[in-house]
Design a protein around this motif. Structure first.
Motif, PDB file in Angstrom:
ATOM      1  N   GLY A 156       0.822  -1.214   0.000  1.00 29.01           N
ATOM      2  CA  GLY A 156       0.000   0.000   0.000  1.00 29.01           C
ATOM      3  C   GLY A 156       0.850   1.255   0.000  1.00 29.01           C
ATOM      4  O   GLY A 156       0.528   2.242  -0.679  1.00 29.01           O
ATOM      5  N   ALA A 157       1.945   1.238   0.742  1.00 28.74           N
ATOM      6  CA  ALA A 157       2.841   2.396   0.783  1.00 28.74           C
ATOM      7  C   ALA A 157       3.484   2.620  -0.578  1.00 28.74           C
ATOM      8  O   ALA A 157       3.624   3.768  -1.031  1.00 28.74           O
ATOM      9  N   PHE A 158       3.863   1.537  -1.251  1.00 22.85           N
ATOM     10  CA  PHE A 158       4.462   1.673  -2.580  1.00 22.85           C
ATOM     11  C   PHE A 158       3.448   2.242  -3.576  1.00 22.85           C
ATOM     12  O   PHE A 158       3.802   3.004  -4.472  1.00 22.85           O
ATOM     13  N   ARG A 159       2.200   1.874  -3.426  1.00 26.77           N
ATOM     14  CA  ARG A 159       1.181   2.400  -4.345  1.00 26.77           C
ATOM     15  C   ARG A 159       0.865   3.861  -4.052  1.00 26.77           C
ATOM     16  O   ARG A 159       0.447   4.604  -4.954  1.00 26.77           O
ATOM     17  N   ASP A 160       1.058   4.281  -2.800  1.00 27.58           N
ATOM     18  CA  ASP A 160       0.643   5.624  -2.392  1.00 27.58           C
ATOM     19  C   ASP A 160       1.768   6.656  -2.479  1.00 27.58           C
ATOM     20  O   ASP A 160       1.626   7.690  -3.115  1.00 27.58           O
ATOM     21  N   LYS A 161       2.901   6.378  -1.864  1.00 29.35           N
ATOM     22  CA  LYS A 161       3.926   7.406  -1.716  1.00 29.35           C
ATOM     23  C   LYS A 161       5.337   6.920  -2.000  1.00 29.35           C
ATOM     24  O   LYS A 161       6.092   7.578  -2.720  1.00 29.35           O
ATOM     25  N   THR A 162       5.709   5.792  -1.434  1.00 30.34           N
ATOM     26  CA  THR A 162       7.095   5.337  -1.499  1.00 30.34           C
ATOM     27  C   THR A 162       7.428   4.794  -2.884  1.00 30.34           C
ATOM     28  O   THR A 162       6.673   4.003  -3.449  1.00 30.34           O
ATOM     29  N   LEU A 163       8.572   5.208  -3.408  1.00 27.32           N
ATOM     30  CA  LEU A 163       9.026   4.771  -4.726  1.00 27.32           C
ATOM     31  C   LEU A 163       9.690   3.402  -4.618  1.00 27.32           C
ATOM     32  O   LEU A 163      10.616   3.205  -3.831  1.00 27.32           O
ATOM     33  N   ALA A 164       9.216   2.442  -5.405  1.00 31.43           N
ATOM     34  CA  ALA A 164       9.869   1.137  -5.514  1.00 31.43           C
ATOM     35  C   ALA A 164      10.747   1.171  -6.757  1.00 31.43           C
ATOM     36  O   ALA A 164      10.245   1.332  -7.874  1.00 31.43           O
ATOM     37  N   ALA A 165      12.059   1.052  -6.566  1.00 27.86           N
ATOM     38  CA  ALA A 165      13.008   1.144  -7.681  1.00 27.86           C
ATOM     39  C   ALA A 165      13.735  -0.189  -7.824  1.00 27.86           C
ATOM     40  O   ALA A 165      14.397  -0.639  -6.894  1.00 27.86           O
ATOM     41  N   CYS A 166      13.597  -0.810  -8.993  1.00 25.66           N
ATOM     42  CA  CYS A 166      14.188  -2.130  -9.232  1.00 25.66           C
ATOM     43  C   CYS A 166      15.181  -2.057 -10.371  1.00 25.66           C
ATOM     44  O   CYS A 166      15.023  -1.260 -11.309  1.00 25.66           O
ATOM     45  N   VAL A 167      16.198  -2.919 -10.317  1.00 22.87           N
ATOM     46  CA  VAL A 167      17.261  -2.864 -11.314  1.00 22.87           C
ATOM     47  C   VAL A 167      16.789  -3.365 -12.679  1.00 22.87           C
ATOM     48  O   VAL A 167      17.385  -3.040 -13.699  1.00 22.87           O
ATOM     49  N   GLY A 168      15.719  -4.158 -12.716  1.00 20.96           N
ATOM     50  CA  GLY A 168      15.216  -4.664 -13.986  1.00 20.96           C
ATOM     51  C   GLY A 168      13.899  -5.387 -13.814  1.00 20.96           C
ATOM     52  O   GLY A 168      13.399  -5.557 -12.692  1.00 20.96           O
ATOM     53  N   PRO A 169      13.298  -5.853 -14.909  1.00 16.81           N
ATOM     54  CA  PRO A 169      11.968  -6.471 -14.847  1.00 16.81           C
ATOM     55  C   PRO A 169      11.935  -7.783 -14.086  1.00 16.81           C
ATOM     56  O   PRO A 169      10.914  -8.126 -13.487  1.00 16.81           O
ATOM     57  N   VAL A 170      13.020  -8.553 -14.104  1.00 16.44           N
ATOM     58  CA  VAL A 170      13.041  -9.804 -13.344  1.00 16.44           C
ATOM     59  C   VAL A 170      12.933  -9.501 -11.855  1.00 16.44           C
ATOM     60  O   VAL A 170      12.177 -10.142 -11.114  1.00 16.44           O
ATOM     61  N   THR A 171      13.686  -8.499 -11.408  1.00 15.17           N
ATOM     62  CA  THR A 171      13.629  -8.075 -10.013  1.00 15.17           C
ATOM     63  C   THR A 171      12.248  -7.541  -9.661  1.00 15.17           C
ATOM     64  O   THR A 171      11.726  -7.779  -8.569  1.00 15.17           O
ATOM     65  N   ALA A 172      11.646  -6.801 -10.587  1.00 11.06           N
ATOM     66  CA  ALA A 172      10.371  -6.143 -10.323  1.00 11.06           C
ATOM     67  C   ALA A 172       9.175  -7.088 -10.325  1.00 11.06           C
ATOM     68  O   ALA A 172       8.097  -6.732  -9.828  1.00 11.06           O
ATOM     69  N   ALA A 173       9.327  -8.289 -10.862  1.00 12.09           N
ATOM     70  CA  ALA A 173       8.186  -9.191 -11.072  1.00 12.09           C
ATOM     71  C   ALA A 173       7.360  -9.445  -9.813  1.00 12.09           C
ATOM     72  O   ALA A 173       6.120  -9.385  -9.875  1.00 12.09           O
ATOM     73  N   PRO A 174       7.958  -9.724  -8.638  1.00 19.35           N
ATOM     74  CA  PRO A 174       7.115  -9.969  -7.449  1.00 19.35           C
ATOM     75  C   PRO A 174       6.273  -8.763  -7.058  1.00 19.35           C
ATOM     76  O   PRO A 174       5.165  -8.921  -6.533  1.00 19.35           O
ATOM     77  N   LEU A 175       6.765  -7.553  -7.313  1.00 19.35           N
ATOM     78  CA  LEU A 175       5.983  -6.353  -7.018  1.00 19.35           C
ATOM     79  C   LEU A 175       4.898  -6.146  -8.070  1.00 19.35           C
ATOM     80  O   LEU A 175       3.775  -5.753  -7.746  1.00 19.35           O
ATOM     81  N   ALA A 176       5.236  -6.411  -9.325  1.00 22.48           N
ATOM     82  CA  ALA A 176       4.245  -6.276 -10.397  1.00 22.48           C
ATOM     83  C   ALA A 176       3.067  -7.216 -10.158  1.00 22.48           C
ATOM     84  O   ALA A 176       1.921  -6.873 -10.471  1.00 22.48           O
ATOM     85  N   ASP A 177       3.334  -8.394  -9.591  1.00 24.04           N
ATOM     86  CA  ASP A 177       2.259  -9.338  -9.287  1.00 24.04           C
ATOM     87  C   ASP A 177       1.274  -8.769  -8.269  1.00 24.04           C
ATOM     88  O   ASP A 177       0.121  -9.219  -8.194  1.00 24.04           O
ATOM     89  N   LEU A 178       1.713  -7.778  -7.479  1.00 25.17           N
ATOM     90  CA  LEU A 178       0.862  -7.133  -6.475  1.00 25.17           C
ATOM     91  C   LEU A 178       0.313  -5.795  -6.971  1.00 25.17           C
ATOM     92  O   LEU A 178      -0.236  -5.026  -6.196  1.00 25.17           O
ATOM     93  N   ASP A 179       0.477  -5.540  -8.270  1.00 25.58           N
ATOM     94  CA  ASP A 179       0.029  -4.274  -8.868  1.00 25.58           C
ATOM     95  C   ASP A 179       0.713  -3.076  -8.224  1.00 25.58           C
ATOM     96  O   ASP A 179       0.110  -2.006  -8.068  1.00 25.58           O
ATOM     97  N   VAL A 180       1.972  -3.246  -7.863  1.00 20.78           N
ATOM     98  CA  VAL A 180       2.761  -2.144  -7.315  1.00 20.78           C
ATOM     99  C   VAL A 180       3.494  -1.456  -8.464  1.00 20.78           C
ATOM    100  O   VAL A 180       4.194  -2.121  -9.234  1.00 20.78           O
ATOM    101  N   PRO A 181       3.356  -0.141  -8.624  1.00 22.35           N
ATOM    102  CA  PRO A 181       4.097   0.558  -9.672  1.00 22.35           C
ATOM    103  C   PRO A 181       5.589   0.560  -9.355  1.00 22.35           C
ATOM    104  O   PRO A 181       5.994   0.738  -8.211  1.00 22.35           O
ATOM    105  N   VAL A 182       6.395   0.329 -10.370  1.00 27.20           N
ATOM    106  CA  VAL A 182       7.844   0.213 -10.194  1.00 27.20           C
ATOM    107  C   VAL A 182       8.550   1.070 -11.236  1.00 27.20           C
ATOM    108  O   VAL A 182       8.094   1.169 -12.375  1.00 27.20           O
TER     109      VAL A 182
END
Length: 366
Positions: free
Chosen positions: A221-247
């Motif tokens: 919820g924090a990532f969706r609202d305010k905190t920036l989630a920064a990932c080195v690439g799409p493989v890293t970002a996949a678990p967050l993308a599964d939760l509909d978290v913007p990356v």
């Protein structure tokens, strides 16, 4: 690189390897850095399974070898050298088509005096698997160097297509001995006290989400609202993308590019207002007044952030009290506002309206 570009922002580093490098790059840009490695790498150099897999690879005379990480490939060769099997392993690898999951394993392959036959541009196991299956693997002997955890789906797909597969477990991921810093980071993210969290591997993301879930910290919820989630690439970002978290992620999947992405993105998110003839830029734990950073106490920062969200509008004391880090009463609001006025250097910035609330008086041209 702009010195001080991240002044007033708090950025978390979850990586273990190259943590010092990332911290130095962020601090050089003015960020306050919170370090909380979410996983640790456990080398398996003395592991019986690794030696058995190495001997199997040598005896197998593989047609194809899949190198997934530079760190793991180098560790595999170093372990083989320690057992007196280095020359035999390199000879076995030299007779195979070596497939690399991106440029990092390519570097390790070449450093060993070998050469890759093909490398995945996306650095994703899915691209490697698609390539292998499209070429056909029936009857082929394939060695897969794992990267921290069993590649179950990858290996099963190859075996289902008729390949004989040997898995090489060079290292594995584990939680760090002390996960208190990870719990604390999850609590800070959920409380909105962290402006950005950097991730460099999918297992690190999964571990962070697991710890957060165990303590009921709503980091997604924090990532969706305010905190920036920064990932080195799409493989890293996949678990967050599964939760509909913007990356956000860099175009080039490198740590330096990741730091640049954070440096570019965070200032864009700051609230900028023209107030009493000055420009205020409200950041995470500080305010920039005409470009000069001024650190504020958490209570004063919470008050300013609340007022800045509704510039020119009256915000009641009750609303401001609810915004304080630990909650409080109207007197605590008055104290925090007084300290805020002192920090901003002018009573013109904030004014009391009917003694029941406060407002940030913005310039008409703002």
């Amino acid at each position: 690189m702009t010195e001080g570009a991240l002044a007033g922002f708090t950025v978390a580093v979850t990586a273990e390897r190259r943590r010092s490098e990332m911290t130095a790059l962020l601090e050089r840009r003015g960020a306050r850095v919170v370090g909380a490695p979410t996983i640790t790498i456990v080398p398996l150099i003395d592991d019986d399974a690794l030696r058995a897999a190495t001997e199997a690879c040598i005896g197998l005379e593989p047609h194809i070898v899949v190198a997934t990480t530079g760190f793991g490939f180098r560790g595999w060769l170093e372990a083989a050298e320690g057992w007196g099997l280095g020359d035999a392993l390199r000879l076995s690898l030299r007779g195979a088509a070596i497939i690399a999951r991106g440029p990092k394993p390519c570097g390790a392959i070449r450093a060993a005096g070998l050469s890759e036959d093909w490398a995945a541009k996306t650095e994703a196991s899915e691209e490697v698997l698609e390539r292998l299956l499209s070429d056909g693997v029936a009857g082929r002997r394939i060695v897969v160097q794992e990267h921290g955890e069993p590649q179950t789906e990858f290996v099963n797909a190859l075996r289902s297509a008729g390949a004989a597969v040997v898995e090489v477990p060079v290292y594995r991921w584990a939680f760090p001995p002390d996960i208190a810093p990870v719990r604390r980071l999850a609590e800070q993210v959920a409380a909105g006290q962290i402006d950005a969290v950097t991730f460099t591997s999918a297992p690190a993301v999964k571990a962070f989400l697991q710890v957060a879930g165990e303590i009921n910290a709503d980091v997604a919820g924090a990532f969706r609202d305010k905190t920036l989630a920064a990932c080195v690439g799409p493989v890293t970002a996949a678990p967050l993308a599964d939760l509909d978290v913007p990356v956000v992620m860099p175009e080039r999947y490198r740590l330096g590019a990741l730091i640049k992405t954070v440096t570019d993105e965070l200032p864009r998110r700051a609230v900028r207002l023209a107030v009493a003839g000055t420009t205020l830029e409200v950041r995470g734990h500080a305010v920039l007044i005409d470009g000069v950073p001024h650190a504020l106490a958490p209570a004063a920062m919470a008050i300013l952030a609340s007022l800045a969200r509704r510039p020119g509008a009256v915000v009641s004391k009750d609303q401001l009290a609810a915004a304080l880090p630990r909650g409080n009463d109207g007197h605590a609001v008055d104290v925090a506002v007084a300290r805020l006025r002192a920090a901003l250097g002018s009573g013109k910035h904030i004014e009391t309206v009917i003694k029941r609330g406060y407002r940030l008086r913005v310039d008409e041209a703002a």
